[in-house]
Design a protein around this motif. Sequence first.
Motif, PDB file in Angstrom:
ATOM      1  N   LEU A 237       0.844  -1.200   0.000  1.00  0.00           N
ATOM      2  CA  LEU A 237       0.000   0.000   0.000  1.00  0.00           C
ATOM      3  C   LEU A 237       0.874   1.243   0.000  1.00  0.00           C
ATOM      4  CD1 LEU A 237      -2.647   1.655   0.438  1.00  0.00           C
ATOM      5  CD2 LEU A 237      -2.306   1.292   2.902  1.00  0.00           C
ATOM      6  N   LEU A 238       0.618   2.152  -0.934  1.00  0.00           N
ATOM      7  CA  LEU A 238       1.272   3.457  -0.965  1.00  0.00           C
ATOM      8  C   LEU A 238       0.218   4.505  -0.636  1.00  0.00           C
ATOM      9  CD1 LEU A 238       2.527   1.540  -3.394  1.00  0.00           C
ATOM     10  CD2 LEU A 238       3.919   3.567  -3.814  1.00  0.00           C
ATOM     11  N   HIS A 239       0.452   5.264   0.429  1.00  0.00           N
ATOM     12  CA  HIS A 239      -0.544   6.256   0.858  1.00  0.00           C
ATOM     13  C   HIS A 239       0.140   7.351   1.662  1.00  0.00           C
ATOM     14  CE1 HIS A 239      -1.315   5.235   5.313  1.00  0.00           C
ATOM     15  NE2 HIS A 239      -0.153   4.745   4.977  1.00  0.00           N
ATOM     16  N   GLY A 240      -0.644   8.314   2.101  1.00  0.00           N
ATOM     17  CA  GLY A 240      -0.114   9.382   2.945  1.00  0.00           C
ATOM     18  C   GLY A 240      -0.636  10.739   2.532  1.00  0.00           C
ATOM     19  N   THR A 241      -0.240  11.743   3.285  1.00  0.00           N
ATOM     20  CA  THR A 241      -0.709  13.106   3.012  1.00  0.00           C
ATOM     21  C   THR A 241      -0.039  13.717   1.788  1.00  0.00           C
ATOM     22  OG1 THR A 241       0.940  13.946   4.589  1.00  0.00           O
ATOM     23  CG2 THR A 241      -1.290  13.570   5.418  1.00  0.00           C
ATOM     24  N   ASP A 242       1.109  13.163   1.381  1.00  0.00           N
ATOM     25  CA  ASP A 242       1.798  13.645   0.182  1.00  0.00           C
ATOM     26  C   ASP A 242       1.381  12.766  -0.996  1.00  0.00           C
ATOM     27  OD1 ASP A 242       3.435  14.644  -1.767  1.00  0.00           O
ATOM     28  OD2 ASP A 242       5.308  14.359  -0.666  1.00  0.00           O
ATOM     29  N   SER A 243       0.187  13.045  -1.523  1.00  0.00           N
ATOM     30  CA  SER A 243      -0.354  12.205  -2.591  1.00  0.00           C
ATOM     31  C   SER A 243       0.425  12.339  -3.893  1.00  0.00           C
ATOM     32  CB  SER A 243      -1.830  12.542  -2.825  1.00  0.00           C
ATOM     33  OG  SER A 243      -1.987  13.902  -3.196  1.00  0.00           O
ATOM     34  N   VAL A 244       1.091  13.484  -4.096  1.00  0.00           N
ATOM     35  CA  VAL A 244       1.884  13.678  -5.317  1.00  0.00           C
ATOM     36  C   VAL A 244       3.051  12.682  -5.351  1.00  0.00           C
ATOM     37  CG1 VAL A 244       3.346  15.280  -6.603  1.00  0.00           C
ATOM     38  CG2 VAL A 244       1.245  16.106  -5.537  1.00  0.00           C
ATOM     39  N   SER A 245       3.777  12.598  -4.232  1.00  0.00           N
ATOM     40  CA  SER A 245       4.925  11.687  -4.160  1.00  0.00           C
ATOM     41  C   SER A 245       4.490  10.227  -4.188  1.00  0.00           C
ATOM     42  CB  SER A 245       5.749  11.957  -2.897  1.00  0.00           C
ATOM     43  OG  SER A 245       6.310  13.242  -2.932  1.00  0.00           O
ATOM     44  N   SER A 246       3.418   9.897  -3.476  1.00  0.00           N
ATOM     45  CA  SER A 246       2.956   8.505  -3.457  1.00  0.00           C
ATOM     46  C   SER A 246       2.465   8.080  -4.837  1.00  0.00           C
ATOM     47  CB  SER A 246       1.850   8.310  -2.414  1.00  0.00           C
ATOM     48  OG  SER A 246       0.677   9.034  -2.749  1.00  0.00           O
ATOM     49  N   ARG A 247       1.807   9.001  -5.537  1.00  0.00           N
ATOM     50  CA  ARG A 247       1.316   8.703  -6.883  1.00  0.00           C
ATOM     51  C   ARG A 247       2.485   8.479  -7.845  1.00  0.00           C
ATOM     52  NH1 ARG A 247      -3.341   6.906  -9.299  1.00  0.00           N
ATOM     53  NH2 ARG A 247      -3.421   7.552 -11.460  1.00  0.00           N
ATOM     54  N   SER A 248       3.504   9.298  -7.726  1.00  0.00           N
ATOM     55  CA  SER A 248       4.687   9.161  -8.575  1.00  0.00           C
ATOM     56  C   SER A 248       5.376   7.821  -8.335  1.00  0.00           C
ATOM     57  CB  SER A 248       5.655  10.314  -8.310  1.00  0.00           C
ATOM     58  OG  SER A 248       6.829  10.177  -9.059  1.00  0.00           O
ATOM     59  N   ALA A 249       5.505   7.449  -7.066  1.00  0.00           N
ATOM     60  CA  ALA A 249       6.132   6.173  -6.720  1.00  0.00           C
ATOM     61  C   ALA A 249       5.293   5.001  -7.223  1.00  0.00           C
ATOM     62  CB  ALA A 249       6.314   6.077  -5.203  1.00  0.00           C
ATOM     63  N   PHE A 250       3.997   5.113  -7.112  1.00  0.00           N
ATOM     64  CA  PHE A 250       3.060   4.085  -7.591  1.00  0.00           C
ATOM     65  C   PHE A 250       3.227   3.882  -9.100  1.00  0.00           C
ATOM     66  CE2 PHE A 250      -1.366   2.973  -8.961  1.00  0.00           C
ATOM     67  CZ  PHE A 250      -1.526   1.795  -8.253  1.00  0.00           C
ATOM     68  N   ALA A 251       3.302   4.994  -9.833  1.00  0.00           N
ATOM     69  CA  ALA A 251       3.451   4.931 -11.293  1.00  0.00           C
ATOM     70  C   ALA A 251       4.800   4.333 -11.692  1.00  0.00           C
ATOM     71  CB  ALA A 251       3.292   6.314 -11.896  1.00  0.00           C
ATOM     72  N   SER A 252       5.840   4.622 -10.913  1.00  0.00           N
ATOM     73  CA  SER A 252       7.188   4.140 -11.248  1.00  0.00           C
ATOM     74  C   SER A 252       7.314   2.625 -11.105  1.00  0.00           C
ATOM     75  CB  SER A 252       8.228   4.830 -10.357  1.00  0.00           C
ATOM     76  OG  SER A 252       8.144   4.369  -9.016  1.00  0.00           O
ATOM     77  N   LEU A 253       6.403   2.005 -10.367  1.00  0.00           N
ATOM     78  CA  LEU A 253       6.447   0.558 -10.162  1.00  0.00           C
ATOM     79  C   LEU A 253       5.866  -0.215 -11.342  1.00  0.00           C
ATOM     80  CD1 LEU A 253       5.301   0.481  -6.423  1.00  0.00           C
ATOM     81  CD2 LEU A 253       7.588  -0.064  -7.267  1.00  0.00           C
ATOM     82  N   LYS A 254       5.182   0.496 -12.218  1.00  0.00           N
ATOM     83  CA  LYS A 254       4.554  -0.150 -13.370  1.00  0.00           C
ATOM     84  C   LYS A 254       5.582  -0.397 -14.480  1.00  0.00           C
ATOM     85  CE  LYS A 254       0.024   1.956 -12.512  1.00  0.00           C
ATOM     86  NZ  LYS A 254      -1.048   2.825 -13.051  1.00  0.00           N
TER      87      LYS A 254
END
Length: 224
Positions: free
Chosen positions: A4-21
């Motif tokens: 699970l990637l989450h937190g108040t910094d949604s920009v960074s978590s979203r970027s990390a999520f995308a990089s895993l693809k």
Amino acid sequence: MVTLLHGTDSVSSRSAFASLKDKDFLSFDAEGLNLFDFSQALSGTSLFPASKKIFIENLFSKKVKNFDEIVELINKNSKAFDVFLWEDSEVSKRQTSAVKNLKVMDYNLPKNLWSFLDSIRPGNPRSIELFHKVLWEADENIIFSMIVRQFRLLLSVGSNIQTIEEAKRMAPWQRGKLQRQVSLFSSERLLRAYKELFKIDQKHKTGLLNIPLSKSIDFFLAGL
């Protein structure tokens, strides 16, 4: 494995999520997930490309209708697939407790940012001082987006119209803080400030801002 990637910094978590693809993955939005399609994907039918990576967004949203069924399928197949979950906000341990063997990756904004946002009001030079402290810890674009968010919430609370989904989810203590903050603005000044933020954002995105964004924020805060 389930991550699970989450937190108040949604920009960074979203970027990390995308990089895993990579080129071989399946992606789903839990809010509109068709259980049959999801089950077929996990069973490896010919309708779906072969993949060992599953990406799911917004599983813990209140809008997900088949949460228990989705989690059951994830738990049953977590050894055969790498499942990555992303949420656009912070979720609690209670919310995630149904997912077995969950690895959690937190992406949170600096605490100083919240103090800065709470300090924004007319005639308060300390808000500029706090802004420059936050600049050492967070990107100016993220800070600016949070200022815009703060004023959207202030407008929502000030008008008592909860049209913003985030405003509907606020705890009483959060609403109380915003109500105290909005009382320091006249309705005209609050609306004028929001329009000014819109102009800055528009110029920044179109490359027409002739000074650094951080300097524009300085001038914005000083002009309150």
